[in-house]
Write a protein that holds these residues in place. Structure first.
Motif, PDB file in Angstrom:
ATOM      1  N   ARG A 173       0.841  -1.196   0.000  1.00  0.00           N
ATOM      2  CA  ARG A 173       0.000   0.000   0.000  1.00  0.00           C
ATOM      3  C   ARG A 173       0.878   1.249   0.000  1.00  0.00           C
ATOM      4  N   ILE A 174       0.315   2.305  -0.546  1.00  0.00           N
ATOM      5  CA  ILE A 174       0.935   3.630  -0.483  1.00  0.00           C
ATOM      6  C   ILE A 174      -0.064   4.493   0.270  1.00  0.00           C
ATOM      7  N   VAL A 175       0.356   5.034   1.413  1.00  0.00           N
ATOM      8  CA  VAL A 175      -0.542   5.747   2.307  1.00  0.00           C
ATOM      9  C   VAL A 175      -0.069   7.192   2.474  1.00  0.00           C
ATOM     10  N   GLN A 176      -0.949   8.145   2.156  1.00  0.00           N
ATOM     11  CA  GLN A 176      -0.625   9.560   2.306  1.00  0.00           C
ATOM     12  C   GLN A 176      -0.623   9.918   3.786  1.00  0.00           C
ATOM     13  N   ASN A 177       0.443  10.549   4.258  1.00  0.00           N
ATOM     14  CA  ASN A 177       0.575  10.903   5.671  1.00  0.00           C
ATOM     15  C   ASN A 177      -0.034  12.242   6.037  1.00  0.00           C
ATOM     16  N   ASN A 178      -0.010  13.217   5.105  1.00  0.00           N
ATOM     17  CA  ASN A 178      -0.465  14.565   5.440  1.00  0.00           C
ATOM     18  C   ASN A 178      -1.020  15.264   4.209  1.00  0.00           C
ATOM     19  N   VAL A 179      -1.752  16.357   4.447  1.00  0.00           N
ATOM     20  CA  VAL A 179      -2.316  17.122   3.334  1.00  0.00           C
ATOM     21  C   VAL A 179      -1.765  18.543   3.269  1.00  0.00           C
ATOM     22  N   PHE A 180      -1.025  18.959   4.275  1.00  0.00           N
ATOM     23  CA  PHE A 180      -0.438  20.303   4.304  1.00  0.00           C
ATOM     24  C   PHE A 180       1.070  20.203   4.480  1.00  0.00           C
ATOM     25  N   GLY A 181       1.789  21.224   3.998  1.00  0.00           N
ATOM     26  CA  GLY A 181       3.248  21.241   4.129  1.00  0.00           C
ATOM     27  C   GLY A 181       3.885  20.336   3.088  1.00  0.00           C
ATOM     28  N   LYS A 182       5.066  19.820   3.395  1.00  0.00           N
ATOM     29  CA  LYS A 182       5.752  18.900   2.493  1.00  0.00           C
ATOM     30  C   LYS A 182       5.045  17.542   2.578  1.00  0.00           C
ATOM     31  N   ILE A 183       4.393  17.169   1.489  1.00  0.00           N
ATOM     32  CA  ILE A 183       3.597  15.952   1.457  1.00  0.00           C
ATOM     33  C   ILE A 183       4.501  14.721   1.507  1.00  0.00           C
ATOM     34  N   THR A 184       4.090  13.732   2.298  1.00  0.00           N
ATOM     35  CA  THR A 184       4.797  12.454   2.349  1.00  0.00           C
ATOM     36  C   THR A 184       3.797  11.309   2.240  1.00  0.00           C
ATOM     37  N   PHE A 185       4.278  10.214   1.694  1.00  0.00           N
ATOM     38  CA  PHE A 185       3.519   8.977   1.599  1.00  0.00           C
ATOM     39  C   PHE A 185       4.391   7.872   2.188  1.00  0.00           C
ATOM     40  N   GLU A 186       3.776   6.888   2.790  1.00  0.00           N
ATOM     41  CA  GLU A 186       4.511   5.731   3.297  1.00  0.00           C
ATOM     42  C   GLU A 186       4.271   4.549   2.369  1.00  0.00           C
ATOM     43  N   LEU A 187       5.338   3.835   2.038  1.00  0.00           N
ATOM     44  CA  LEU A 187       5.244   2.598   1.269  1.00  0.00           C
ATOM     45  C   LEU A 187       5.187   1.461   2.274  1.00  0.00           C
ATOM     46  N   GLN A 188       4.133   0.639   2.221  1.00  0.00           N
ATOM     47  CA  GLN A 188       3.954  -0.445   3.191  1.00  0.00           C
ATOM     48  C   GLN A 188       3.787  -1.767   2.462  1.00  0.00           C
ATOM     49  N   ASP A 189       4.282  -2.839   3.107  1.00  0.00           N
ATOM     50  CA  ASP A 189       4.026  -4.163   2.557  1.00  0.00           C
ATOM     51  C   ASP A 189       2.614  -4.601   2.947  1.00  0.00           C
TER      52      ASP A 189
END
Length: 173
Positions: free
Chosen positions: A73-89
């Motif tokens: 899965r690719i999960v978005q961590n935040n909606v404001f600031g520098k956007i990050t996503f987590e890559l999960q098995d």
């Protein structure tokens, strides 16, 4: 396309009913619809499928290989600031992340679980006419040759996730 402009494959949105197409044409409802994007190689073999269910604020994507096996899965961590996503098995263990370089979220580093860069997603200017009259974007995805297996598939799916989560939805929520 590769660096020389040769076609490597194509990306295709799948599963759009007539009703879904009409809804998308008449209103800004993309974030409330499920999207399925598939990557096919030059021989027309499905390599990857990325599914984003409807969302309100943050996106979550399911990534499958060409045979339909869920790889993570690719999960978005935040909606404001520098956007990050987590890559999960498949067990929700962190494999890596996608990190925006700045608040505009045009260029991203793809890192592994140890925070070492394994790839990049860079948005390229599409030209004045194309940018005025369409919502099309061009990205260069560069993945280190040493990255393999499910992590490579997740890194490839990262560009689809970034574009769908942040650029396709009008409000970017």
């Amino acid at each position: 396309r590769d660096a020389e402009g040769n076609e490597l494959g194509r990306i295709q949105q799948e599963g759009q009913s007539t009703l879904k197409k009409v809804l998308r044409f008449v209103g800004d409802v993309d974030q409330f619809l499920t999207h399925t994007l598939s990557i096919y190689d030059a021989a027309d073999n499905k390599v990857l499928e990325v599914v984003r269910p409807r969302k309100v604020f943050k996106s979550k994507f399911e990534v499958k290989d060409g045979s339909g096996r869920v790889v993570g899965r690719i999960v978005q961590n935040n909606v404001f600031g520098k956007i990050t996503f987590e890559l999960q098995d498949t067990g929700s263990t962190k494999l890596g992340a996608i990190k925006a370089e700045n608040w505009r979220a045009w260029d991203f580093a793809i890192v592994d679980a140890q925070d070492a860069e394994i790839g990049r997603i860079d948005k390229k200017f599409v030209g004045v006419a194309k940018s005025i009259f369409t919502t099309a974007d061009n990205y260069v995805v560069d993945i280190q040759p040493s990255v393999s297996g499910d992590l490579r598939l997740m890194a490839l799916g990262a560009a689809l996730a970034v574009d769908t989560a942040l650029k396709q939805d009008t409000r970017a929520f």
